[in-house]
Design a protein around this motif. Sequence first.
Motif, mmCIF file in Angstrom:
data_model
loop_
_atom_site.group_PDB
_atom_site.id
_atom_site.type_symbol
_atom_site.label_atom_id
_atom_site.label_comp_id
_atom_site.label_asym_id
_atom_site.label_seq_id
_atom_site.Cartn_x
_atom_site.Cartn_y
_atom_site.Cartn_z
ATOM 1 N N GLN A 45 4.151 -13.620 8.929
ATOM 2 C CA GLN A 45 4.889 -13.541 10.183
ATOM 3 C C GLN A 45 5.672 -12.237 10.220
ATOM 4 O O GLN A 45 6.104 -11.731 9.187
ATOM 5 C CB GLN A 45 5.840 -14.733 10.332
ATOM 6 N N TYR A 46 5.853 -11.722 11.436
ATOM 7 C CA TYR A 46 6.550 -10.442 11.564
ATOM 8 C C TYR A 46 7.479 -10.452 12.771
ATOM 9 O O TYR A 46 7.241 -11.142 13.761
ATOM 10 C CB TYR A 46 5.557 -9.290 11.684
ATOM 11 N N THR A 81 7.065 -13.728 15.143
ATOM 12 C CA THR A 81 8.083 -14.758 15.233
ATOM 13 C C THR A 81 9.390 -14.137 15.708
ATOM 14 O O THR A 81 9.569 -12.914 15.648
ATOM 15 C CB THR A 81 8.286 -15.459 13.872
ATOM 16 N N GLU A 98 12.864 -17.850 7.411
ATOM 17 C CA GLU A 98 11.661 -18.526 6.930
ATOM 18 C C GLU A 98 11.716 -20.027 7.200
ATOM 19 O O GLU A 98 10.741 -20.625 7.676
ATOM 20 C CB GLU A 98 11.476 -18.284 5.431
ATOM 21 N N SER A 101 10.963 -20.665 10.797
ATOM 22 C CA SER A 101 9.733 -20.138 11.393
ATOM 23 C C SER A 101 8.458 -20.518 10.655
ATOM 24 O O SER A 101 7.392 -20.607 11.270
ATOM 25 C CB SER A 101 9.811 -18.605 11.472
ATOM 26 N N ARG A 102 8.544 -20.717 9.363
ATOM 27 C CA ARG A 102 7.336 -20.973 8.566
ATOM 28 C C ARG A 102 6.667 -22.274 9.000
ATOM 29 O O ARG A 102 7.341 -23.283 9.255
ATOM 30 C CB ARG A 102 7.705 -21.030 7.086
ATOM 31 N N TYR A 114 3.866 -17.314 1.791
ATOM 32 C CA TYR A 114 4.455 -16.815 3.036
ATOM 33 C C TYR A 114 5.007 -15.405 2.853
ATOM 34 O O TYR A 114 5.747 -15.125 1.902
ATOM 35 C CB TYR A 114 5.581 -17.750 3.463
ATOM 36 N N TYR A 116 7.119 -12.436 5.160
ATOM 37 C CA TYR A 116 7.829 -12.113 6.395
ATOM 38 C C TYR A 116 8.079 -10.608 6.446
ATOM 39 O O TYR A 116 8.586 -10.017 5.489
ATOM 40 C CB TYR A 116 9.164 -12.857 6.464
ATOM 41 N N SER A 137 7.357 -17.250 -1.590
ATOM 42 C CA SER A 137 8.016 -16.555 -0.478
ATOM 43 C C SER A 137 8.290 -15.095 -0.797
ATOM 44 O O SER A 137 8.865 -14.779 -1.842
ATOM 45 C CB SER A 137 9.344 -17.231 -0.129
ATOM 46 N N VAL A 139 9.262 -11.079 1.226
ATOM 47 C CA VAL A 139 9.720 -10.347 2.414
ATOM 48 C C VAL A 139 9.385 -8.876 2.235
ATOM 49 O O VAL A 139 9.587 -8.308 1.151
ATOM 50 C CB VAL A 139 11.240 -10.493 2.626
#
Length: 238
Positions: A45-46, A81, A98, A101-102, A114, A116, A137, A139
């Motif tokens: 997601q970005y 997102t 996260e 939105s995840r 995931y 981001y 996770s 980022v």
Amino acid sequence: MISCGSDDADPSGGGNSNLNLGPVGSSANDLLSSTNYRFLQVEIQYAEGFAPPQESINYLQNFMNSRLNKPAGITLSVSQTSAPGQASYTLEELRNIEDESRTTFTEDGKLAIYFYFADGNYDENENVLGIAHRNTSMVLFQKRIEELSGGVGQVSTELLTSSVLVHELGHILGLVNNGSEMQTPHQDEANGAHCDNEECLMYFSVESASGISDLLGMSSPPSLDANCLSDLAANGGK
């Protein structure tokens, strides 16, 4: 250095599955082997305006296919997102994004990770370009990556993004000595979970903006060295 950091603080979160709330490296064997999970779903997601380059997504896919034993396949989804639009983010704020939105979690025989892509810097250090902060996770601080790449005399944004992507993935795969046991001593203990080979993808200088110059003249991200590859293979990887 390129950019990465890892944060092993006790994770917490709201809507996230408990299977996605472990410390960095704790799911390394599940990711590498097919013993418990034969299928992997990657959710990317970005924040608006900071989508990862398609070339970097392709590189990540190829890297995972070459290292992870997932006979039922590895799929990726990419979506935008909502984001707060801040100049910088704390770890807690990133985890909140996260958790809100995840949509893909580890469950029912499916393993999920995931990424981001953030629209601001890391609050602790603006020169950190990526962090791994839970067992599944990660980022990337894409705004900062784009500020430092793509211009005259700079590395390409695709190369820098790809390097950060696979470096962070390396951390949740247990490198170095943080979930995937070393077969030969090669941890740079002074710099945490990193390799002592300066040519390796997991060298500490692939974790901050101050070492981007090391990528100049390269056409692809640094490779994992023989010791890191041996660690992954011993923990169930290819």
